[in-house]
Motif scaffolding. Sequence first.
Motif, PDB file in Angstrom:
ATOM      1  N   TYR A  28       0.835  -1.206   0.000  1.00 49.00           N
ATOM      2  CA  TYR A  28       0.000   0.000   0.000  1.00 49.00           C
ATOM      3  C   TYR A  28       0.871   1.258   0.000  1.00 49.00           C
ATOM      4  CZ  TYR A  28      -3.383   3.558   1.218  1.00 49.00           C
ATOM      5  OH  TYR A  28      -4.170   4.698   1.201  1.00 49.00           O
ATOM      6  N   ILE A  29       1.860   1.291   0.877  1.00 51.60           N
ATOM      7  CA  ILE A  29       2.686   2.504   0.980  1.00 51.60           C
ATOM      8  C   ILE A  29       3.502   2.703  -0.281  1.00 51.60           C
ATOM      9  CG2 ILE A  29       4.577   3.599   2.240  1.00 51.60           C
ATOM     10  CD1 ILE A  29       3.475   2.395   4.789  1.00 51.60           C
ATOM     11  N   GLU A  30       3.977   1.628  -0.856  1.00 50.63           N
ATOM     12  CA  GLU A  30       4.763   1.764  -2.087  1.00 50.63           C
ATOM     13  C   GLU A  30       3.919   2.333  -3.227  1.00 50.63           C
ATOM     14  OE1 GLU A  30       8.252  -1.612  -1.419  1.00 50.63           O
ATOM     15  OE2 GLU A  30       6.488  -2.121  -2.608  1.00 50.63           O
ATOM     16  N   GLN A  31       2.634   1.989  -3.207  1.00 52.17           N
ATOM     17  CA  GLN A  31       1.769   2.481  -4.287  1.00 52.17           C
ATOM     18  C   GLN A  31       1.178   3.853  -3.990  1.00 52.17           C
ATOM     19  OE1 GLN A  31      -1.198  -0.487  -5.133  1.00 52.17           O
ATOM     20  NE2 GLN A  31       0.341  -2.066  -5.503  1.00 52.17           N
ATOM     21  N   ASN A  32       0.809   4.067  -2.718  1.00 56.19           N
ATOM     22  CA  ASN A  32       0.049   5.279  -2.398  1.00 56.19           C
ATOM     23  C   ASN A  32       0.740   6.233  -1.432  1.00 56.19           C
ATOM     24  OD1 ASN A  32      -2.512   4.251  -3.748  1.00 56.19           O
ATOM     25  ND2 ASN A  32      -2.168   2.664  -2.204  1.00 56.19           N
ATOM     26  N   GLY A  33       1.836   5.810  -0.872  1.00 51.62           N
ATOM     27  CA  GLY A  33       2.450   6.620   0.183  1.00 51.62           C
ATOM     28  C   GLY A  33       1.637   6.507   1.461  1.00 51.62           C
ATOM     29  N   THR A  34       2.065   7.240   2.461  1.00 51.62           N
ATOM     30  CA  THR A  34       1.369   7.147   3.755  1.00 51.62           C
ATOM     31  C   THR A  34       0.125   8.007   3.773  1.00 51.62           C
ATOM     32  OG1 THR A  34       2.590   8.989   4.706  1.00 51.62           O
ATOM     33  CG2 THR A  34       3.559   6.805   4.925  1.00 51.62           C
ATOM     34  N   GLY A  35       0.002   8.900   2.799  1.00 55.52           N
ATOM     35  CA  GLY A  35      -1.157   9.784   2.782  1.00 55.52           C
ATOM     36  C   GLY A  35      -1.111  10.828   3.880  1.00 55.52           C
ATOM     37  N   GLY A  36       0.020  10.912   4.535  1.00 56.62           N
ATOM     38  CA  GLY A  36       0.181  11.917   5.582  1.00 56.62           C
ATOM     39  C   GLY A  36      -0.638  11.663   6.829  1.00 56.62           C
ATOM     40  N   ASN A  37      -1.211  10.505   6.924  1.00 59.17           N
ATOM     41  CA  ASN A  37      -2.014  10.213   8.114  1.00 59.17           C
ATOM     42  C   ASN A  37      -1.868   8.745   8.508  1.00 59.17           C
ATOM     43  OD1 ASN A  37      -3.906   9.882  10.097  1.00 59.17           O
ATOM     44  ND2 ASN A  37      -5.463  11.128   9.076  1.00 59.17           N
ATOM     45  N   TRP A  38      -0.998   8.512   9.432  1.00 62.76           N
ATOM     46  CA  TRP A  38      -0.742   7.140   9.860  1.00 62.76           C
ATOM     47  C   TRP A  38      -1.929   6.567  10.620  1.00 62.76           C
ATOM     48  CZ3 TRP A  38       2.885   4.204   7.967  1.00 62.76           C
ATOM     49  CH2 TRP A  38       4.056   4.764   7.475  1.00 62.76           C
ATOM     50  N   ILE A  39      -2.620   7.410  11.344  1.00 64.33           N
ATOM     51  CA  ILE A  39      -3.718   6.918  12.176  1.00 64.33           C
ATOM     52  C   ILE A  39      -4.829   6.312  11.317  1.00 64.33           C
ATOM     53  CG2 ILE A  39      -5.419   7.576  13.919  1.00 64.33           C
ATOM     54  CD1 ILE A  39      -2.557   7.740  14.917  1.00 64.33           C
ATOM     55  N   ALA A  40      -5.073   6.960  10.170  1.00 64.86           N
ATOM     56  CA  ALA A  40      -6.149   6.479   9.307  1.00 64.86           C
ATOM     57  C   ALA A  40      -5.725   5.328   8.409  1.00 64.86           C
ATOM     58  CB  ALA A  40      -6.666   7.643   8.447  1.00 64.86           C
ATOM     59  N   LEU A  41      -4.425   5.175   8.248  1.00 62.66           N
ATOM     60  CA  LEU A  41      -3.902   4.209   7.281  1.00 62.66           C
ATOM     61  C   LEU A  41      -4.336   2.758   7.530  1.00 62.66           C
ATOM     62  CD1 LEU A  41      -0.533   4.446   5.578  1.00 62.66           C
ATOM     63  CD2 LEU A  41      -1.195   2.240   6.471  1.00 62.66           C
ATOM     64  N   PRO A  42      -4.228   2.238   8.739  1.00 63.76           N
ATOM     65  CA  PRO A  42      -4.595   0.824   8.934  1.00 63.76           C
ATOM     66  C   PRO A  42      -6.046   0.529   8.569  1.00 63.76           C
ATOM     67  CG  PRO A  42      -4.132   1.902  11.041  1.00 63.76           C
ATOM     68  CD  PRO A  42      -3.678   2.834   9.970  1.00 63.76           C
ATOM     69  N   GLN A  43      -6.925   1.460   8.818  1.00 58.85           N
ATOM     70  CA  GLN A  43      -8.339   1.249   8.444  1.00 58.85           C
ATOM     71  C   GLN A  43      -8.477   1.140   6.931  1.00 58.85           C
ATOM     72  OE1 GLN A  43     -10.532   4.423  10.390  1.00 58.85           O
ATOM     73  NE2 GLN A  43     -11.437   2.925  11.811  1.00 58.85           N
ATOM     74  N   LYS A  44      -7.755   2.025   6.236  1.00 65.44           N
ATOM     75  CA  LYS A  44      -7.829   2.046   4.769  1.00 65.44           C
ATOM     76  C   LYS A  44      -7.464   0.700   4.170  1.00 65.44           C
ATOM     77  CE  LYS A  44      -6.549   6.876   3.914  1.00 65.44           C
ATOM     78  NZ  LYS A  44      -5.425   7.705   3.453  1.00 65.44           N
ATOM     79  N   ILE A  45      -6.444   0.061   4.752  1.00 63.67           N
ATOM     80  CA  ILE A  45      -5.960  -1.176   4.137  1.00 63.67           C
ATOM     81  C   ILE A  45      -6.428  -2.422   4.890  1.00 63.67           C
ATOM     82  CG2 ILE A  45      -3.967  -0.098   3.088  1.00 63.67           C
ATOM     83  CD1 ILE A  45      -2.250  -1.029   5.348  1.00 63.67           C
ATOM     84  N   GLY A  46      -7.309  -2.206   5.855  1.00 62.18           N
ATOM     85  CA  GLY A  46      -7.889  -3.344   6.556  1.00 62.18           C
ATOM     86  C   GLY A  46      -6.951  -4.055   7.504  1.00 62.18           C
ATOM     87  N   LEU A  47      -6.071  -3.286   8.128  1.00 66.92           N
ATOM     88  CA  LEU A  47      -5.172  -3.869   9.122  1.00 66.92           C
ATOM     89  C   LEU A  47      -5.679  -3.544  10.521  1.00 66.92           C
ATOM     90  CD1 LEU A  47      -1.478  -3.167   7.981  1.00 66.92           C
ATOM     91  CD2 LEU A  47      -2.564  -5.388   8.307  1.00 66.92           C
ATOM     92  N   LYS A  48      -5.699  -4.533  11.365  1.00 71.44           N
ATOM     93  CA  LYS A  48      -6.116  -4.293  12.738  1.00 71.44           C
ATOM     94  C   LYS A  48      -4.906  -3.910  13.583  1.00 71.44           C
ATOM     95  CE  LYS A  48     -10.316  -7.013  12.777  1.00 71.44           C
ATOM     96  NZ  LYS A  48     -11.064  -8.141  13.339  1.00 71.44           N
ATOM     97  N   ARG A  49      -4.316  -2.817  13.180  1.00 73.67           N
ATOM     98  CA  ARG A  49      -3.123  -2.342  13.867  1.00 73.67           C
ATOM     99  C   ARG A  49      -3.274  -0.865  14.183  1.00 73.67           C
ATOM    100  NH1 ARG A  49       1.001  -5.752  15.832  1.00 73.67           N
ATOM    101  NH2 ARG A  49       0.985  -7.624  14.583  1.00 73.67           N
TER     102      ARG A  49
END
Length: 316
Positions: A28-49
Amino acid sequence: MGRAPCCDKASVKKGPWSPEEDAKLKSYIEQNGTGGNWIALPQKIGLKRCGKSCRLRWLNYLRPNIKHGGFSEEEDRIILSLYISIGSRWSIIAAQLPGRTDNDIKNYWNTRLKKKLFGKQSRKDQRQQQQQQFLRQATTSDGMKQEAATGDVNGSSGLPAVTYNWHQQAIVGPVPGMMMEGHRIGDEVDESIRKLIYKLGGASPFATLQVPQRVPPMYEGSPSLMPPSCTVDTTSLNEGGMQGSITLPALELDQSFHFNQVKLDSLDCFFGMGTDQSMRWSEVSPLVCPNNTVASSSQGMQQYCHVDEPVNLGMK
DNA sequence: AACTTTGGCAACCGCCCGACG
DNA sequence: CCGTCGGGCGGTTGCCAAAGT
């Protein structure tokens, strides 16, 4: 009332990352970057982290060009130089070592380098050293005599039996930039590191311990009680805007370099504050300066610095 | 061989700071 | 100016493997 947690701890997975989780995050990060928001990132990619956990995982392990282990002596030297100067600011130290992460350096320092430098050896190292010592003795006809001459636990030297291998292994060389009685030690330190340290406000590696020229009125009659002064050598730092040197009473250094909240716990022995082994300057100087430049003047240093007291060079 | 101790390292925790509304 | 939020950081913990007894 504390702050709200950054994520719902109950629904978040903890512990080691699985290869699947790594793959998800990485792709995900390689394709889209972090999007500047780490907190929202796990939800976007379906990670329970937790977002912070994702950030850590990416920065420390998944990011490209990360190096793990196998620290070179040059890296050891840089880490030590910077640690002495700026303390445990691992992110800054890591920035000077391409491919290294702050976590890696922190772990390396805590588990290995500290011990390597201050004598608490791993069993593996101990065994290696014992083997080397055995070989040396086997090839030296008067090995036993030599050993006796160096003094040991119950030897005639009267010194505590502390085995330091810093100078023996010549891992890092002298503390760079330190000046003793007009001699600059360790000029080989990288200019870039010097400048970095200076930018950060660090003074200690460039400090000159010396007796002030004039005895202030309060110390007249008992100059030996006077604290050492500290001259900050700025001549090699042309970009700093200062020329020559400035001399400050040591006690004012903390204010002058107030940022420098350096915790040199593991270097306490330098200042006679070792936890179980209190050391005098004459014992420590060969460690600070393995080439014995300082050792020859250790008596003088002792006079100058009251080494039985902590020597404050703008560090805590 | 079994148990204990130690070392190494990944990951978490919580604080601090700057950006932003 | 103040409160909130996210990022960043350093300290610490916990697990696992290696080493020692």
